[in-house]
Design an enzyme around this catalytic site. Structure first.
Site, PDB file in Angstrom:
ATOM      1  N   PRO A   1       0.835  -1.205   0.000  1.00 50.79           N
ATOM      2  CA  PRO A   1       0.000   0.000   0.000  1.00 50.79           C
ATOM      3  C   PRO A   1       0.864   1.247   0.000  1.00 50.79           C
ATOM      4  O   PRO A   1       1.892   1.311   0.672  1.00 50.79           O
ATOM      5  CB  PRO A   1      -0.790  -0.124   1.313  1.00 50.79           C
ATOM      6  CG  PRO A   1      -0.834  -1.602   1.572  1.00 50.79           C
ATOM      7  CD  PRO A   1       0.472  -2.131   1.078  1.00 50.79           C
ATOM      8  N   CYS A   2       0.456   2.242  -0.789  1.00 51.40           N
ATOM      9  CA  CYS A   2       1.321   3.421  -0.945  1.00 51.40           C
ATOM     10  C   CYS A   2       1.523   4.154   0.372  1.00 51.40           C
ATOM     11  O   CYS A   2       2.509   4.871   0.544  1.00 51.40           O
ATOM     12  CB  CYS A   2       0.752   4.369  -1.993  1.00 51.40           C
ATOM     13  SG  CYS A   2      -0.878   5.034  -1.594  1.00 51.40           S
ATOM     14  N   GLN A   3       0.621   3.958   1.349  1.00 50.61           N
ATOM     15  CA  GLN A   3       0.825   4.592   2.651  1.00 50.61           C
ATOM     16  C   GLN A   3       2.110   4.112   3.307  1.00 50.61           C
ATOM     17  O   GLN A   3       2.661   4.792   4.177  1.00 50.61           O
ATOM     18  CB  GLN A   3      -0.359   4.284   3.582  1.00 50.61           C
ATOM     19  CG  GLN A   3      -1.662   4.903   3.142  1.00 50.61           C
ATOM     20  CD  GLN A   3      -2.423   4.002   2.186  1.00 50.61           C
ATOM     21  OE1 GLN A   3      -1.836   3.089   1.604  1.00 50.61           O
ATOM     22  NE2 GLN A   3      -3.699   4.254   2.001  1.00 50.61           N
ATOM     23  N   ALA A   4       2.585   2.946   2.893  1.00 48.08           N
ATOM     24  CA  ALA A   4       3.821   2.429   3.468  1.00 48.08           C
ATOM     25  C   ALA A   4       5.009   3.319   3.127  1.00 48.08           C
ATOM     26  O   ALA A   4       6.015   3.316   3.822  1.00 48.08           O
ATOM     27  CB  ALA A   4       4.080   1.016   2.954  1.00 48.08           C
ATOM     28  N   PHE A   5       4.903   4.087   2.043  1.00 50.49           N
ATOM     29  CA  PHE A   5       6.022   4.914   1.593  1.00 50.49           C
ATOM     30  C   PHE A   5       5.783   6.401   1.826  1.00 50.49           C
ATOM     31  O   PHE A   5       6.684   7.200   1.740  1.00 50.49           O
ATOM     32  CB  PHE A   5       6.263   4.709   0.097  1.00 50.49           C
ATOM     33  CG  PHE A   5       6.267   3.275  -0.328  1.00 50.49           C
ATOM     34  CD1 PHE A   5       7.350   2.469  -0.040  1.00 50.49           C
ATOM     35  CD2 PHE A   5       5.190   2.729  -0.993  1.00 50.49           C
ATOM     36  CE1 PHE A   5       7.358   1.146  -0.427  1.00 50.49           C
ATOM     37  CE2 PHE A   5       5.195   1.408  -1.380  1.00 50.49           C
ATOM     38  CZ  PHE A   5       6.287   0.614  -1.092  1.00 50.49           C
TER      39      PHE A   5
END
EC number: 2.1.1.37
Length: 497
Positions: free
Chosen positions: A100-104
Site C-alpha cells: 500500500p502506498c501509505q507504506a512509503f
C-alpha cells in the site's frame, strides 16, 4: 554455482518460475502469472476473505494457503516453514505485489535508505514498516524478478517519487529496474484502469527492463490524461534523466478497439431490479453466493465473453454463475432507469428532483396537495431524492456507457457500487459481483469468498488478470533469455478479443 546462477540455470532448462505474491488480495496478479505457466507457491494476504479466495482458487482450499497472514509478523523463515517450501534462499524465483502506498508516504528518500540499512531503527514507524518488510522478503528470497504495482500517485506523492526511490534501493541490491504507467484498456481489459508498474530484474539475467506491447486502442477521457499529468509532474521536462522511468509502449488507432462494457457483460443473466423488487424476489439482507443462475441462451458471444467462460482451469460452472447478485437500493432503481450514459451525481440529482415534482403533480391531479416543507413533503422527498450534497460528490455516481470500457473499479465497491450503474436502463441497477469481476477480467470460474461486500472489495483492489498476464509474459521472456520478438501466445490471444 551460486544461488542466483542456479535459479537462472533451472528456469532456462525449462522449469517453471516459482512465484510469491505479497499483498496478494484474491489473486489478480497470481492468475495472470498462472496463465503464463508460472508455479504459484505461496501468497501473503492480511484480509481473511481475500486470503481464503486465494487459497481456494490456487491451492484447492488447502488450509495452509488460506490463512490470512500479516507481513509484519510473518517473516520469510516463518512462511517457508509453515508451507514446507525448503530453504529460504531457494524457495522463489519471482516476487510480485503492491505494498500500500501509505507504506512509503512522507518517509522521504534519505529515510528509505536508512530503513534499508538499519531496519531495526524504524521497526515501530508505521509509515515505513510495510516497505521494510517488503525489502526483507526480497533480501531473504533473492528473486530473479520483482514486480510492484501501485496507483499513479506514487510517482508524485506529496512531491516524492516513490517508484524512483524503490528503484534506487533495489539497484543497490543487484537489480536493473524500470517503471511506467500502463492502462488496462490497452491490454484487453474492459476497464480504463491506470496503474504504475515497476519491474526489477537481477543483473545476472543480462536483460534490460521492458514492458508489454499493447493489444488494443482506446481514447482515454480527459480525467485520465489529467491524472497522468499530475503523476508525471515531477518528471516533466526531465523524463530522459528520470531515474529508471520508461515511456509506456506506444498505442495507435491501428490496434483493435478496446473491449466495451457491453461486450464484457452482454451474455450474463439480466437482472431486472424494479421487477424483482415489485415481486418481492429482491429483498434487504446479506447477498450470499449459494444459488446458481443459468446463462441465457444466446446465438453469439463476444470473444471476450468466450474467454471469460473458457479460461483454462477457471472455466464457467455448468450450472451457471453463483455471485451474480446486486445491492438492495429500492429508492434508486427508478432513478437509474432515467439516467443517460455518462450521467454522474449532479445529473442524477436533477432527475430525482424532476421525479419529485412529477409525483407531487400526480397527487395534485387526484385532489391531494403536498406542500413544500411539510412532513409529508419531506417523507416523499426522502423516498425519491438521494441526500448527498451535489457539490461534494460529483463523481460518486456514474452510469456506464455500453460502447466504451468501464471507468476504474475502486476498492470502495465494497461500500457502494454507484460508480458503476449498469448501462441497460431496463435493468436499472448497479453492477453485480460477477459483472464487476468481468470488468476486471476475472474468469467466470474464479471464486470469491465471503458475501457481497467483501467480494466487491476484493475485486476492486485486484490487478486485472489480463493486465497481469501481459506483464508475466514480458518477465518470462527475460527469465528464459528469449528474444523479445519470439512468439507470445497470450498476446495473440488478447489481441483477438
Amino acid at each position: 554455482m551460486d544461488g542466483i546462477a542456479q535459479k537462472i540455470a533451472r528456469i532456462r532448462a525449462g522449469a517453471k518460475p516459482r512465484v510469491l505474491d505479497l499483498f496478494a488480495g484474491c489473486g489478480g496478479l497470481s492468475l495472470g502469472f498462472h496463465a503464463v505457466g508460472y508455479a504459484l507457491r505461496a501468497a501473503v494476504e492480511f484480509d481473511p476473505d481475500a486470503a481464503r479466495s486465494h487459497g481456494l482458487n490456487f491451492h484447492g482450499g488447502d488450509s495452509r494457503h488460506s490463512v490470512a497472514r500479516d507481513i509484519t509478523v510473518t517473516h520469510p523463515e516463518d512462511l517457508t516453514a509453515e508451507l514446507e517450501l525448503g530453504p529460504v534462499a531457494d524457495a522463489f524465483d519471482v516476487i510480485v505485489g503492491g505494498p500500500p502506498c501509505q507504506a512509503f508516504a512522507r518517509v522521504g528518500r534519505p529515510k528509505l535508505r536508512e530503513i534499508d540499512a538499519h531496519p531495526q531503527a524504524f521497526r515501530h514507524d508505521p509509515r515505513a514498516r510495510l516497505y521494510q518488510e517488503y525489502l526483507r522478503y526480497v533480501d531473504a528470497f533473492q528473486p530473479l524478478a520483482v514486480l510492484v504495482e501501485n496507483v499513479p500517485d506514487v510517482l508524485n506523492h506529496g512531491g516524492q517519487n516513490i517508484a524512483g526511490e524503490i528503484c534506487e534501493v533495489l539497484e543497490q541490491k543487484g537489480y536493473v529496474c524500470g517503471y511506467t504507467l500502463l492502462n488496462a484498456a490497452f491490454y484487453g481489459v474492459p476497464q480504463m484502469r491506470e496503474r504504475m508498474f515497476l519491474i526489477a530484474l537481477r543483473r545476472e539475467l543480462g536483460r534490460k527492463v521492458s514492458f508489454p506491447e499493447p493489444t488494443h486502442w482506446a481514447v482515454l477521457p480527459p480525467g485520465y490524461e489529467g491524472s497522468r499529468s499530475v503523476a508525471l509532474k515531477l518528471l516533466n521536462g526531465q523524463v530522459g534523466d528520470a531515474h529508471d522511468y520508461l515511456e509506456p509502449p506506444a498505442v495507435t488507432p491501428d490496434f483493435p478497439a478496446a473491449v466495451t462494457a457491453e461486450q464484457a457483460l452482454h451474455d450474463l443473466p439480466p437482472i431486472f431490479a424494479r421487477r424483482q423488487l415489485a415481486s418481492g424476489e429482491l429483498k434487504r439482507g446479506a447477498r450470499r453466493f449459494d444459488e446458481p443462475v443459468a446463462y441465457p441462451k444466446l446465438r453469439t458471444l463476444s470473444a471476450y465473453a468466450r474467454l471469460m467462460r473458457s479460461w483454462p482451469g477457471f472455466e464457467a460452472p455448468a450450472e451457471g454463475v453463483r455471485d451474480h447478485v446486486i445491492r438492495y437500493l429500492p429508492r434508486d432503481y427508478e432513478l437509474f432507469a432515467r439516467l443517460n450514459p455518462g450521467d454522474q451525481y449532479p445529473e442524477a440529482y436533477r432527475h430525482a428532483l424532476a421525479m419529485l415534482d412529477e409525483r407531487i403533480a400526480g397527487f395534485k391531479q387526484k385532489g391531494f396537495t403536498v406542500r413544500k416543507g411539510s412532513a409529508e413533503y419531506e417523507r416523499l422527498r426522502a423516498s425519491i431524492v438521494p441526500p448527498y450534497d451535489v457539490n461534494k460528490f460529483p463523481n460518486k455516481w456514474r452510469k456506464m456507457w455500453r460502447d466504451q470500457p468501464a471507468r476504474t473499479l475502486m476498492a470502495h465497491l465494497g461500500k457502494d457500487s454507484y460508480s458503476h450503474i449498469h448501462y441497460d436502463s431496463e435493468q436499472a441497477r448497479t453492477i453485480s459481483v460477477r459483472e464487476a469481476a468481468r470488468l476486471q477480467s476475472f474468469p467466470d470460474g474464479f471464486v470469491f469468498c465471503g458475501t457481497m461486500n467483501p467480494a466487491f472489495r476484493q475485486i476492486g483492489n485486484a490487478v486485472p488478470p489480463l493486465m497481469a498476464r501481459a506483464l508475466a509474459e514480458t518477465i518470462m521472456t527475460a527469465l528464459r533469455g528469449i528474444e523479445a520478438q519470439d512468439d507470445h501466445v497470450g498476446h495473440r490471444t488478447a489481441a483477438a478479443i
